[in-house]
Motif scaffolding. Structure first.
Motif, PDB file in Angstrom:
ATOM      1  N   ARG A  64      32.667  33.037  40.907  1.00  0.00           N
ATOM      2  CA  ARG A  64      31.887  32.704  42.139  1.00  0.00           C
ATOM      3  C   ARG A  64      30.442  33.235  41.858  1.00  0.00           C
ATOM      4  O   ARG A  64      29.406  32.728  42.701  1.00  0.00           O
ATOM      5  N   ARG A  65      30.153  34.257  41.183  1.00  0.00           N
ATOM      6  CA  ARG A  65      28.733  34.732  40.783  1.00  0.00           C
ATOM      7  C   ARG A  65      28.087  34.580  39.510  1.00  0.00           C
ATOM      8  O   ARG A  65      26.819  34.712  39.275  1.00  0.00           O
ATOM      9  N   GLY A  66      29.158  33.940  38.600  1.00  0.00           N
ATOM     10  CA  GLY A  66      28.407  33.999  37.391  1.00  0.00           C
ATOM     11  C   GLY A  66      28.425  35.059  36.432  1.00  0.00           C
ATOM     12  O   GLY A  66      29.357  36.214  36.625  1.00  0.00           O
ATOM     13  N   TYR A  67      27.783  35.223  35.236  1.00  0.00           N
ATOM     14  CA  TYR A  67      27.603  36.324  34.340  1.00  0.00           C
ATOM     15  C   TYR A  67      26.422  37.344  34.800  1.00  0.00           C
ATOM     16  O   TYR A  67      25.294  36.730  35.137  1.00  0.00           O
ATOM     17  N   GLU A  68      26.673  38.629  34.747  1.00  0.00           N
ATOM     18  CA  GLU A  68      25.819  39.595  34.873  1.00  0.00           C
ATOM     19  C   GLU A  68      25.364  40.134  33.784  1.00  0.00           C
ATOM     20  O   GLU A  68      26.371  40.576  32.933  1.00  0.00           O
ATOM     21  N   ILE A  69      24.132  40.559  33.360  1.00  0.00           N
ATOM     22  CA  ILE A  69      23.792  41.215  32.344  1.00  0.00           C
ATOM     23  C   ILE A  69      23.978  42.894  32.349  1.00  0.00           C
ATOM     24  O   ILE A  69      23.570  43.317  33.268  1.00  0.00           O
ATOM     25  N   VAL A  70      24.969  43.436  31.606  1.00  0.00           N
ATOM     26  CA  VAL A  70      25.108  44.863  31.868  1.00  0.00           C
ATOM     27  C   VAL A  70      24.495  45.747  30.638  1.00  0.00           C
ATOM     28  O   VAL A  70      24.645  47.010  30.731  1.00  0.00           O
ATOM     29  N   GLN A  71      24.037  45.044  29.507  1.00  0.00           N
ATOM     30  CA  GLN A  71      23.440  45.587  28.406  1.00  0.00           C
ATOM     31  C   GLN A  71      22.478  44.672  28.149  1.00  0.00           C
ATOM     32  O   GLN A  71      22.659  43.522  27.982  1.00  0.00           O
TER      33      GLN A  71
END
Length: 307
Positions: A64-71
């Protein structure tokens, strides 16, 4: 990207690396539809690139929120004194070994890990977001106490809340999300010996986030993320045990199947058993893994306290 990536996928990746490079992009979210419109391409190749970045640990997918950049998407980001081993992993290993205690100055950390300041700051920001480290104004950084007691308490807590989440009122997980998760598990089981440990951990963490998200509680989502981060520290020092990992993924698929059949009571029971077995497996090997890491002598001496 894999050698089988199409020229279009390679171009998409290059465009993303250009636009989303540098430490400042960590925490930003990527949307498949928006990227496809921006690049003027269909969603399918974009989806494949995003999934590849998720598998390598650059992105994390949240229902429900999609992709998050962690690097950052820079090709070289994270490489340091240990070759391909990410600085995040090196720091987490030392946290699990208990060598990062008290307040540690940035200068001492730079000396210890021998990496550029930008790499260190990116790692510290990610760990701070995950509540594993916090700044000590004017003195340096304070690392969370991550040890056997914290792991044991975390498993005990999860055995209470994760099965209960499945049984809460209005629990719902999108069927397409569950189907996709099941397919990814099936693929991982098939190629278990070829997958990197980081990719396997991210799949495991994603499973628990998806299941918890069905309860519709942001607070529960945050708790599961925190517990996943604590487990990540221990997992980074562990040696891959393919048979247990395969069995764990099979247990996940059983829970997914029960949810797809709308048998929530059964799914909750399977989740409780899965967490009990996982805890037993973790502590059966933890001390041995710690001793093997220490015996390798690959870690430097404990960092100096702030000065």
């Amino acid at each position: 990207m894999s050698p089988q990536a199409s020229p279009l996928q390679t171009r998409i990746l290059s465009q993303l690396q250009t636009r989303f490079s540098g430490a400042q992009v960590v925490g930003q979210r990527l949307n498949e539809v928006d990227i496809a419109e921006w690049l003027g391409v269909s969603r399918t190749p974009v989806r494949e690139v995003l999934r590849a970045l998720e598998r390598q640990g650059t992105l994390v997918y949240e229902p429900r929120r999609g992709y998050e950049i962690v690097q950052p998407l820079d090709p070289e980001t994270g490489s340091g004194a240990d070759g391909d081993e990410l600085l995040d992993e090196r720091v987490m290993r030392e946290m699990a070994l208990g060598t990062l205690k008290s307040v540690i100055s940035e200068r001492a950390l730079l000396k210890r890990f021998a990496v550029p300041r930008g790499f260190l700051n990116s790692t510290l920001r990610r760990l701070m977001r995950d509540q594993l480290v916090e700044p000590s104004p004017g003195r340096g950084w304070v690392f969370a106490d991550i040890g056997p007691d914290a792991l044991r308490d975390g498993y005990r807590f999860r055995q209470i809340v994760e099965p209960a989440a499945i049984l809460c009122d209005d629990y719902a997980v999108d069927r397409k999300t569950l189907d996709a998760l099941d397919r990814d598990h099936a693929a991982a089981i098939e190629s278990i010996n070829a997958m990197e440990q980081r990719a396997l951990f991210e799949l495991d963490a994603r499973f628990h986030r998806v299941i918890a998200a069905g309860a519709g509680s942001r607070q529960l989502d945050d708790v599961i993320r925190r517990q996943n981060n604590i487990r990540r520290v221990a997992d980074y020092i562990s040696f891959v045990r393919p048979e247990r990992i395969r069995q764990s993924l099979i247990e996940h698929r059983g829970i997914i199947a029960a949810l797809l059949d709308n048998r929530r009571q059964h799914a909750a029971m399977l989740m409780r058993l899965h967490l009990e077995v996982s805890a037993d497996e973790t502590f059966a090997h933890l001390n041995h893994d710690l001793e093997r890491i220490r015996a390798r002598g690959s870690l430097s001496s404990p960092a100096d306290s702030a000065g």
